[in-house]
Motif scaffolding. Structure first.
Motif, PDB file in Angstrom:
ATOM      1  N   ARG A   1      -1.393   4.620   3.345  1.00 24.33           N
ATOM      2  CA  ARG A   1      -2.669   4.947   3.973  1.00 24.33           C
ATOM      3  C   ARG A   1      -3.480   3.670   4.133  1.00 24.33           C
ATOM      4  O   ARG A   1      -3.411   2.777   3.289  1.00 24.33           O
TER       5      ARG A   1
ATOM      6  N   ASP B   1       0.802  -1.222   0.000  1.00 26.24           N
ATOM      7  CA  ASP B   1       0.000   0.000   0.000  1.00 26.24           C
ATOM      8  C   ASP B   1       0.837   1.275   0.000  1.00 26.24           C
ATOM      9  O   ASP B   1       0.312   2.367   0.206  1.00 26.24           O
TER      10      ASP B   1
ATOM     11  N   THR C   1      -9.306   3.527   5.473  1.00 27.65           N
ATOM     12  CA  THR C   1     -10.099   4.670   5.923  1.00 27.65           C
ATOM     13  C   THR C   1      -9.473   6.000   5.516  1.00 27.65           C
ATOM     14  O   THR C   1     -10.054   7.046   5.736  1.00 27.65           O
ATOM     15  N   GLY C   2      -8.259   5.938   4.945  1.00 28.60           N
ATOM     16  CA  GLY C   2      -7.562   7.159   4.542  1.00 28.60           C
ATOM     17  C   GLY C   2      -6.578   7.658   5.572  1.00 28.60           C
ATOM     18  O   GLY C   2      -5.868   8.637   5.337  1.00 28.60           O
ATOM     19  N   GLU C   3      -6.517   7.005   6.745  1.00 27.03           N
ATOM     20  CA  GLU C   3      -5.560   7.417   7.771  1.00 27.03           C
ATOM     21  C   GLU C   3      -4.144   7.174   7.255  1.00 27.03           C
ATOM     22  O   GLU C   3      -3.845   6.140   6.663  1.00 27.03           O
ATOM     23  N   VAL C   4      -3.268   8.128   7.494  1.00 27.45           N
ATOM     24  CA  VAL C   4      -1.886   8.034   7.019  1.00 27.45           C
ATOM     25  C   VAL C   4      -1.065   7.237   8.030  1.00 27.45           C
ATOM     26  O   VAL C   4      -0.895   7.649   9.172  1.00 27.45           O
TER      27      VAL C   4
ATOM     28  N   GLU D   1       1.031  16.726   0.295  1.00 30.66           N
ATOM     29  CA  GLU D   1       1.318  15.307   0.171  1.00 30.66           C
ATOM     30  C   GLU D   1       2.822  15.083   0.251  1.00 30.66           C
ATOM     31  O   GLU D   1       3.609  15.906  -0.207  1.00 30.66           O
TER      32      GLU D   1
END
Length: 180
Positions: A72, A54, A75-78, A66
């Motif tokens: 990530r 990923d 859920t989009g959490e980094v 960015e």
């Protein structure tokens, strides 16, 4: 008329014995007109060092929102934020608030000056790890650059070998700051 990015195709085979990670990645890298071969190859090395299914390239030079690379979750959490070069200390602090882990891979001769100026502030960030690549190593990596590359990266006991069939560069990345 604005200059367009140059596209590079890289088949990267990674054998990271330190992490137990073995995979092949087909990378398409857009090199911004203002980006050097040294910086682009430092991004490729950063990809190899933190490779995961990923891990992806960010917009890099075109935006401060960015990183050069990031992971990530769904859920989009980094999970991981990787910047290459000598980013502004405020941007690093912002990244530490957005991501679970942050890595800065510095390179070249000016990195020592950047580290001396920012060390006190950066030492206080527990989510931050700072790595350094010596100028001669990044210059040797830049010598490998072609529009289409087939690279092999081996990592074992902290030593890194990156190259292709004709030439391999042995590297050592220094850790200036570890994660707390």
């Amino acid at each position: 008329m604005a200059l367009k990015s140059t596209i590079f195709k890289i088949d990267l085979q990674i054998a990271d014995m330190d992490r137990g990670y073995y995979a092949d990645h087909a990378l398409t890298i857009a090199r911004h007109p203002s980006e050097t071969d040294e910086r682009m190859m430092a991004r490729v090395l950063a990809f190899a060092l933190f490779a995961a299914d990923d891990l992806s390239f960010g917009n890099g030079l075109s935006t401060n929102d960015e990183p050069d690379l990031w992971r990530r979750d769904l859920t989009g959490e980094v999970l991981l934020w990787v910047d290459v070069g000598q980013p502004d200390e405020k941007l690093i602090r912002k990244a530490c608030h957005r991501a679970q882990q942050v890595v800065v891979l510095t390179f070249g001769r000016v990195a020592n000056v950047w580290w001396a100026q920012n060390r006190n502030a950066l030492e206080r960030l527990p989510k931050l790890r700072v790595l350094h690549l010596e100028a001669e190593h990044v210059e040797a990596l830049a010598a490998l650059v072609e529009r289409t590359l087939r690279l092999q990266c081996t990592v074992q006991d902290g030593h890194i070998w990156l190259g292709h069939a004709q030439e391999t560069v042995e590297l050592a990345v220094q850790e200036w700051k570890a994660w707390a």
